[in-house]
Design a protein around this motif. Structure first.
Motif, PDB file in Angstrom:
ATOM      1  N   LYS A 113       0.828  -1.190   0.000  1.00  0.00           N
ATOM      2  CA  LYS A 113       0.000   0.000   0.000  1.00  0.00           C
ATOM      3  C   LYS A 113       0.873   1.255   0.000  1.00  0.00           C
ATOM      4  CE  LYS A 113      -4.015  -2.062   2.244  1.00  0.00           C
ATOM      5  NZ  LYS A 113      -4.783  -2.071   0.998  1.00  0.00           N
ATOM      6  N   LEU A 114       0.432   2.230  -0.778  1.00  0.00           N
ATOM      7  CA  LEU A 114       1.127   3.504  -0.884  1.00  0.00           C
ATOM      8  C   LEU A 114       0.064   4.588  -0.931  1.00  0.00           C
ATOM      9  CD1 LEU A 114       4.120   4.499  -1.300  1.00  0.00           C
ATOM     10  CD2 LEU A 114       3.566   4.669  -3.717  1.00  0.00           C
ATOM     11  N   VAL A 115       0.310   5.718  -0.270  1.00  0.00           N
ATOM     12  CA  VAL A 115      -0.662   6.811  -0.295  1.00  0.00           C
ATOM     13  C   VAL A 115      -0.169   7.905  -1.230  1.00  0.00           C
ATOM     14  CG1 VAL A 115      -1.603   6.357   1.990  1.00  0.00           C
ATOM     15  CG2 VAL A 115       0.353   7.880   1.758  1.00  0.00           C
ATOM     16  N   VAL A 116      -1.092   8.469  -1.974  1.00  0.00           N
ATOM     17  CA  VAL A 116      -0.806   9.570  -2.896  1.00  0.00           C
ATOM     18  C   VAL A 116      -1.674  10.753  -2.491  1.00  0.00           C
ATOM     19  CG1 VAL A 116      -0.947  10.370  -5.280  1.00  0.00           C
ATOM     20  CG2 VAL A 116      -0.168   8.047  -4.799  1.00  0.00           C
ATOM     21  N   ARG A 117      -1.042  11.900  -2.318  1.00  0.00           N
ATOM     22  CA  ARG A 117      -1.785  13.102  -1.945  1.00  0.00           C
ATOM     23  C   ARG A 117      -1.886  14.030  -3.145  1.00  0.00           C
ATOM     24  NH1 ARG A 117      -0.236  17.629   2.611  1.00  0.00           N
ATOM     25  NH2 ARG A 117       1.272  18.223   1.021  1.00  0.00           N
TER      26      ARG A 117
ATOM     27  N   ARG B 212      -5.131   3.024  -7.719  1.00  0.00           N
ATOM     28  CA  ARG B 212      -5.951   3.452  -6.591  1.00  0.00           C
ATOM     29  C   ARG B 212      -6.949   2.370  -6.189  1.00  0.00           C
ATOM     30  NH1 ARG B 212     -10.672   5.014  -5.124  1.00  0.00           N
ATOM     31  NH2 ARG B 212     -11.476   4.686  -7.232  1.00  0.00           N
ATOM     32  N   GLN B 213      -7.037   2.133  -4.883  1.00  0.00           N
ATOM     33  CA  GLN B 213      -7.997   1.168  -4.342  1.00  0.00           C
ATOM     34  C   GLN B 213      -8.459   1.649  -2.973  1.00  0.00           C
ATOM     35  OE1 GLN B 213      -6.604  -2.842  -4.180  1.00  0.00           O
ATOM     36  NE2 GLN B 213      -6.431  -3.088  -6.376  1.00  0.00           N
TER      37      GLN B 213
ATOM     38  N   ALA C  85      -5.221   9.474  -1.212  1.00  0.00           N
ATOM     39  CA  ALA C  85      -5.767   8.231  -1.764  1.00  0.00           C
ATOM     40  C   ALA C  85      -4.838   7.058  -1.478  1.00  0.00           C
ATOM     41  CB  ALA C  85      -5.969   8.379  -3.267  1.00  0.00           C
ATOM     42  N   THR C  86      -5.429   5.903  -1.236  1.00  0.00           N
ATOM     43  CA  THR C  86      -4.665   4.670  -1.012  1.00  0.00           C
ATOM     44  C   THR C  86      -4.508   3.928  -2.334  1.00  0.00           C
ATOM     45  OG1 THR C  86      -5.587   4.501   1.211  1.00  0.00           O
ATOM     46  CG2 THR C  86      -4.570   2.512   0.285  1.00  0.00           C
ATOM     47  N   CYS C  87      -3.257   3.527  -2.634  1.00  0.00           N
ATOM     48  CA  CYS C  87      -2.963   2.789  -3.864  1.00  0.00           C
ATOM     49  C   CYS C  87      -2.313   1.454  -3.505  1.00  0.00           C
ATOM     50  CB  CYS C  87      -2.025   3.591  -4.771  1.00  0.00           C
ATOM     51  SG  CYS C  87      -2.706   5.178  -5.308  1.00  0.00           S
TER      52      CYS C  87
END
Length: 390
Positions: free
Chosen positions: A2-6, A158-159, A175-177
């Motif tokens: 999991k990786l977060v994108v702002r 994205r998920q 967003a969680t990817c």
């Protein structure tokens, strides 16, 4: 992984007003739900929903999904609080700090993050707009922007949920990817040892040093300025102090990103793993003079370690953690260990074999060696048992 994108939202004034009203309503509702949970001693979503769901929807005009998320957010906050109390973050039971934290309901800031699922938020990646639910109705065509690389990751991976948050008067969606990982390199040819410190933020067994002298000088100047502004006590002074604190945190984060990216790229290129010191308790282990303690306690060691770990995982580079005890006193050539081997902060001179090296590089060689030995022991422990043939 999991990786977060702002990404940054670019709402019109009317859209921004609707988002602000929505965020305040959601957090006000969550604060009320937290009070009910505290009074009735209910911490699970199903049980808490029975006591609060109907009133949340009617009183704050929240949609079904928004009401569910407000309740779940409250339960998650209590779960985090309970974990922090157990870990001793608020001190021992009976202390003033522990009692204060456990003896009152959780509260939420008016602009705290609010989760949005796919029923409440939809993305139009080509147009770079989102359609988002608010208490005033659904807003369509809300523009967003971000770095090209981040937007590509967002569109492809994205998920799950995204969080709406307002920071410094600006609107963001976090967003969680779900990022695919490379296959782990199960047969590394060696390990890059990484020694973390203050004077040199990171020193590797390849002879590379990421100096922290300029960074530390800048941080000392920033701290002095913030202290001066805080003593002044005016609203403008406090606003400037907060601004400088945020700027320092962003600069430190950027430095940690660059260092970790460079180390992981070198390990991936050469087919090696990364050996790190176990960071747990680093602040308690260190014995520093009073002027140095602020520098130690304010540097984000855990952040750098986390960046190294997730970048390595994404690249398929194995990471192993070793006990850092005596790595700074042990000779990487003859393995003689003595306090006298370290005559100064930067110099290592073995009293047994006469080997001389920069102290941080000597430590990184020891970390590399210990990492390889730990990896070999782990590989042997998982190997199938040998069958003897007479």
């Amino acid at each position: 992984m999991k990786l977060v994108v702002r990404v940054k939202l670019l709402p019109t004034p009317a859209q921004a007003a609707a988002l602000e009203t929505t965020l305040h309503a959601c957090n006000e509702a969550a604060t009320w739900v937290a009070q009910v949970a505290f009074e009735k001693d209910v911490r699970r979503p199903l049980g808490l929903r029975k006591h609060t769901y109907t009133e949340v929807r009617q009183r704050w005009a929240l949609g079904a999904q928004a009401a569910q998320h407000a309740i779940k957010k409250t339960c998650d906050a209590y779960t985090t609080l309970r974990a922090n109390l157990r870990s001793g973050r608020y001190g021992r039971p009976g202390t003033t700090r522990h009692t204060r934290a456990s003896g009152k309901p959780v509260t939420f800031r008016p602009e705290a993050a609010q989760p949005y699922d796919d029923r409440m938020l939809s993305w139009q990646h080509e147009a770079r707009t989102v359609s988002i639910w608010t208490t005033s109705g659904r807003l369509k065509g809300v523009a967003f922007t971000g770095q090209a690389e981040q937007l590509a990751v967002l569109a492809a991976h994205r998920q799950g949920e995204s969080d709406l948050v307002r920071q410094g008067g600006k609107w963001f969606l976090i967003a969680t990817c779900e990022i695919p990982e490379n296959a782990l390199n199960a047969h590394p040819v060696g390990f890059i040892g990484v020694d973390l410190g203050i004077v040199n933020i990171a020193a590797t067994s390849d002879g590379e040093r990421h100096s922290g002298r300029r960074v530390n000088r800048k941080r000392e100047n920033d701290r002095a300025l913030r202290s001066k502004l805080q003593k002044k006590g005016t609203k403008s002074a406090k606003r400037r102090a907060k601004k400088y604190a945020g700027k320092e945190a962003r600069r430190n984060k950027d430095i940690n990103h660059k260092i970790s990216k460079r180390i992981v790229a070198e390990a991936e290129r050469t087919g090696r793993g990364i050996a790190l010191e176990e960071l747990t308790g680093i602040r308690e282990r260190a014995r520093l003079r009073k002027p140095q303690r602020t520098t130690l306690h304010s540097w984000a060691f855990a952040q750098l370690g986390a960046f190294l770990a997730y970048k390595a995982k994404r690249a398929g580079v194995p990471v192993i953690y070793i006990d850092p005890a005596y790595t700074s006193q042990e000779c990487s050539q003859c393995h003689h260990t003595a306090r006298g081997n370290r005559p100064s902060q930067a110099r290592f001179a073995c009293t047994s074999c006469g080997f001389v090296e920069h102290a941080d590089h000597n430590s990184s060689h020891n970390i590399s060696h210990l990492g390889w030995m730990a990896w070999v022991r782990g590989a042997q422990s998982t190997a199938p048992a040998l069958t003897l043939i007479a």
